[in-house]
Design an enzyme around this catalytic site. Structure first.
Site, PDB file in Angstrom:
ATOM      1  N   GLY A 188      -1.181 -11.626  -1.113  1.00  0.00           N
ATOM      2  CA  GLY A 188       0.045 -11.779  -1.912  1.00  0.00           C
ATOM      3  C   GLY A 188       0.935 -12.866  -1.329  1.00  0.00           C
ATOM      4  O   GLY A 188       1.020 -13.007  -0.110  1.00  0.00           O
ATOM      5  N   GLU A 246      -3.567  -7.962   6.369  1.00  0.00           N
ATOM      6  CA  GLU A 246      -4.765  -7.306   6.912  1.00  0.00           C
ATOM      7  C   GLU A 246      -6.067  -7.774   6.247  1.00  0.00           C
ATOM      8  O   GLU A 246      -7.099  -7.870   6.910  1.00  0.00           O
ATOM      9  CB  GLU A 246      -4.653  -5.781   6.807  1.00  0.00           C
ATOM     10  CG  GLU A 246      -4.270  -5.275   5.443  1.00  0.00           C
ATOM     11  CD  GLU A 246      -4.965  -3.970   5.068  1.00  0.00           C
ATOM     12  OE1 GLU A 246      -4.583  -3.407   4.038  1.00  0.00           O
ATOM     13  OE2 GLU A 246      -5.891  -3.534   5.776  1.00  0.00           O
ATOM     14  N   ASP A 262       4.856  -6.115   3.591  1.00  0.00           N
ATOM     15  CA  ASP A 262       4.635  -4.685   3.862  1.00  0.00           C
ATOM     16  C   ASP A 262       4.868  -4.312   5.337  1.00  0.00           C
ATOM     17  O   ASP A 262       5.030  -3.126   5.644  1.00  0.00           O
ATOM     18  CB  ASP A 262       3.201  -4.293   3.476  1.00  0.00           C
ATOM     19  CG  ASP A 262       2.878  -4.616   2.030  1.00  0.00           C
ATOM     20  OD1 ASP A 262       3.817  -4.655   1.214  1.00  0.00           O
ATOM     21  OD2 ASP A 262       1.693  -4.836   1.720  1.00  0.00           O
ATOM     22  N   ARG A 272      24.410   9.613 -12.454  1.00  0.00           N
ATOM     23  CA  ARG A 272      22.953   9.642 -12.648  1.00  0.00           C
ATOM     24  C   ARG A 272      22.198   9.711 -11.331  1.00  0.00           C
ATOM     25  O   ARG A 272      22.716   9.322 -10.282  1.00  0.00           O
ATOM     26  CB  ARG A 272      22.492   8.360 -13.338  1.00  0.00           C
ATOM     27  CG  ARG A 272      22.719   8.361 -14.814  1.00  0.00           C
ATOM     28  CD  ARG A 272      22.255   7.033 -15.398  1.00  0.00           C
ATOM     29  NE  ARG A 272      22.498   7.010 -16.825  1.00  0.00           N
ATOM     30  CZ  ARG A 272      22.527   5.921 -17.563  1.00  0.00           C
ATOM     31  NH1 ARG A 272      22.354   4.738 -17.004  1.00  0.00           N
ATOM     32  NH2 ARG A 272      22.728   5.997 -18.850  1.00  0.00           N
ATOM     33  N   ARG A 292       2.646  -0.911  -0.186  1.00  0.00           N
ATOM     34  CA  ARG A 292       1.294  -0.387  -0.149  1.00  0.00           C
ATOM     35  C   ARG A 292       1.227   0.970   0.555  1.00  0.00           C
ATOM     36  O   ARG A 292       2.011   1.827   0.219  1.00  0.00           O
ATOM     37  CB  ARG A 292       0.372  -1.388   0.539  1.00  0.00           C
ATOM     38  CG  ARG A 292      -0.754  -1.736  -0.363  1.00  0.00           C
ATOM     39  CD  ARG A 292      -1.687  -2.709   0.244  1.00  0.00           C
ATOM     40  NE  ARG A 292      -2.220  -3.528  -0.819  1.00  0.00           N
ATOM     41  CZ  ARG A 292      -2.800  -4.672  -0.638  1.00  0.00           C
ATOM     42  NH1 ARG A 292      -2.913  -5.170   0.572  1.00  0.00           N
ATOM     43  NH2 ARG A 292      -3.281  -5.327  -1.673  1.00  0.00           N
ATOM     44  N   HIS A 335       7.585  -7.443  -8.020  1.00  0.00           N
ATOM     45  CA  HIS A 335       7.401  -8.728  -7.333  1.00  0.00           C
ATOM     46  C   HIS A 335       8.698  -9.458  -7.027  1.00  0.00           C
ATOM     47  O   HIS A 335       8.673 -10.464  -6.301  1.00  0.00           O
ATOM     48  CB  HIS A 335       6.469  -9.618  -8.155  1.00  0.00           C
ATOM     49  CG  HIS A 335       5.070  -9.083  -8.184  1.00  0.00           C
ATOM     50  ND1 HIS A 335       4.668  -8.135  -9.086  1.00  0.00           N
ATOM     51  CD2 HIS A 335       4.011  -9.321  -7.378  1.00  0.00           C
ATOM     52  CE1 HIS A 335       3.403  -7.824  -8.853  1.00  0.00           C
ATOM     53  NE2 HIS A 335       2.973  -8.526  -7.821  1.00  0.00           N
ATOM     54  N   ARG A 363       9.084 -10.087  -3.462  1.00  0.00           N
ATOM     55  CA  ARG A 363       8.303 -11.129  -2.791  1.00  0.00           C
ATOM     56  C   ARG A 363       8.775 -12.518  -3.159  1.00  0.00           C
ATOM     57  O   ARG A 363       8.277 -13.506  -2.624  1.00  0.00           O
ATOM     58  CB  ARG A 363       6.841 -11.030  -3.221  1.00  0.00           C
ATOM     59  CG  ARG A 363       6.114 -10.022  -2.495  1.00  0.00           C
ATOM     60  CD  ARG A 363       4.616 -10.036  -2.596  1.00  0.00           C
ATOM     61  NE  ARG A 363       3.903 -10.883  -3.487  1.00  0.00           N
ATOM     62  CZ  ARG A 363       2.807 -10.487  -4.156  1.00  0.00           C
ATOM     63  NH1 ARG A 363       2.381  -9.241  -4.029  1.00  0.00           N
ATOM     64  NH2 ARG A 363       2.147 -11.314  -4.910  1.00  0.00           N
TER      65      ARG A 363
HETATM   66  O1  F6P Z   1       0.804  -6.714   0.061  1.00  0.00           O
HETATM   67  C1  F6P Z   1       1.921  -7.175  -0.612  1.00  0.00           C
HETATM   68  C2  F6P Z   1       2.074  -6.490  -1.945  1.00  0.00           C
HETATM   69  O2  F6P Z   1       3.224  -6.991  -2.574  1.00  0.00           O
HETATM   70  C3  F6P Z   1       2.111  -4.969  -1.882  1.00  0.00           C
HETATM   71  O3  F6P Z   1       3.351  -4.468  -1.460  1.00  0.00           O
HETATM   72  C4  F6P Z   1       1.720  -4.617  -3.295  1.00  0.00           C
HETATM   73  O4  F6P Z   1       1.134  -3.341  -3.389  1.00  0.00           O
HETATM   74  C5  F6P Z   1       0.721  -5.682  -3.642  1.00  0.00           C
HETATM   75  O5  F6P Z   1       0.969  -6.772  -2.780  1.00  0.00           O
HETATM   76  C6  F6P Z   1       0.793  -6.148  -5.066  1.00  0.00           C
HETATM   77  O6  F6P Z   1      -0.247  -7.042  -5.282  1.00  0.00           O
HETATM   78  P1  F6P Z   1      -0.351  -8.020  -6.512  1.00  0.00           P
HETATM   79  O7  F6P Z   1       0.648  -9.127  -6.326  1.00  0.00           O
HETATM   80  O8  F6P Z   1      -1.753  -8.520  -6.436  1.00  0.00           O
HETATM   81  O9  F6P Z   1      -0.051  -7.230  -7.736  1.00  0.00           O
END
Ligand code: F6P
Length: 347
Positions: A16, A108, A133, A168, A177, A277, A280
């Protein structure tokens, strides 16, 4: 740093995308340039070596990328060990492009492939630990994590205002993950009332009790942070997996399921936000830029010293080398002491 012999270093980013990848790329290129080495991007992770896709990377190409999210050299979740002839293609491309070393930047999965290629095929590779993660062993922190926690914390702050105004329960699903690091850190920083992580069993009755005890004290709203990897009693698992055998956790709908349970059991109006996302994306925090930069310099040093099969790692405030085997042997999950800190503020 001075390199005795001119070298060509390949560099790839796998898994990712993650804030700080470009900072590592910049640091490796700048450091290599100082030493008189060439850098070559292997495009889109291990796929770039399987398909022999490269691009020259010089100081100009990395200029201005420090604050940029994502990765300028692309990424994928390709696993050469799962492709017919994948490993042979990787080794052939490495030889054909006349690379002397490879810097693999990943989590990993990517580093697991690097470790195997080093041990089983003697590929001269060093690793750099990236993942939002924070679940990689051998290093106290991975870069990208601080940015993800910062984004999730800001989201929790914002959700507080709606929770308060509407009385709420707000459920916030975060990534991570099979490790609850993002949930625990953002939950503590954001003042969550309940935090659920994969390392701890989810008991609906306890969640309901915490929420009801808040109401009894006059607090008519609650924030519940749940990690995407939690196993919820009664929730069905869709069996989709990626090339590394990982379940596609976002598709499990953990937040939605939990929200429905809470509303049904408490009668309190409940809303669910899946951050996905967003966690990220965008620019890395200053902390991640600095960590990624230090990791990149360390990786270049390891290449210079010919110390392959190693990964740059953070221990305390020091960046050191640790073996890829150690880093990928097992996942670094949240220990109960960390969860106790979070629990001190439940209810
Ligand atoms: O490993 C980073 C991560 O963002 C995880 O937290 C998440 O489960 C996974 O990648 C999502 O993957 P993708 O971007 O392939 O949907």
């Amino acid at each position: 740093m001075t390199g005795a012999v001119a070298k060509t270093i390949g560099m790839l980013t796998g898994g990712g995308d993650c804030p700080g990848l470009n900072a590592v790329i910049r640091a490796v290129v700048r450091s290599s340039d100082d030493a008189g080495w060439d850098c070559v991007a292997v495009l889109e992770g291990w796929r770039g070596l399987v398909e022999a896709r490269f691009q020259d990377l010089g100081v100009l190409e990395v200029s201005g990328i420090l604050p940029r999210g994502g990765t300028i050299i692309g990424t994928s979740r390709t696993n050469p060990f799962k492709l017919d002839g994948g490993v042979e293609k990787v080794l052939q491309s490495f030889r054909d492009r006349e690379l002397d070393a490879l810097v693999a930047i990943g989590g990993e999965d990517t580093l697991g492939v690097a470790a195997k290629l080093y041990t089983e095929y003697d590929l001269p590779v060093v690793g750099v630990p990236k993942t939002i993660d924070n679940d990689l062993s051998g290093t106290d922190y991975t870069f990208g994590f601080d940015t993800a926690v910062t984004i999730a914390t800001e989201a929790i702050d914002r959700l507080h205002t709606t929770a308060e105004s509407h009385n709420r329960v707000m459920v916030v699903e975060v990534m991570g993950r099979h490790a609850g690091w993002i949930a625990v850190h953002s939950g503590i920083a954001g003042g969550a009332d309940v935090i659920l992580i994969p390392e701890q069993p989810v008991v609906y009755e306890e969640v309901v009790e915490e929420i009801q005890s808040r109401h009894a004290k006059g607090k008519n709203f609650s924030i519940v942070v749940v990690s995407e990897g939690c196993e919820l009693p009664g929730a069905e698992d869709k069996g989709e997996v990626d090339q590394f055998g990982h379940k596609l956790l976002a598709k499990r709908g953990v937040g939605e399921h939990l929200g429905e349970e809470i509303e049904a059991r408490t009668g309190y109006e409940t809303r669910v936000t899946v951050l996905g996302h967003i966690q990220r994306g965008g620019s890395p925090t200053a902390r991640d830029r600095i960590l990624a930069t230090r990791f990149g310099l360390k990786a270049a040093d390891l290449v210079n010293a010919g110390e392959f099969g190693q990964m740059a790692a953070l221990r305390g405030d020091d960046v050191i080398a640790c073996s890829l085997d150690e880093a990928t042997a097992e996942l670094k999950t949240v220990p109960s002491e960390w969860y106790e800190v979070a629990k001190a503020f439940f209810g």
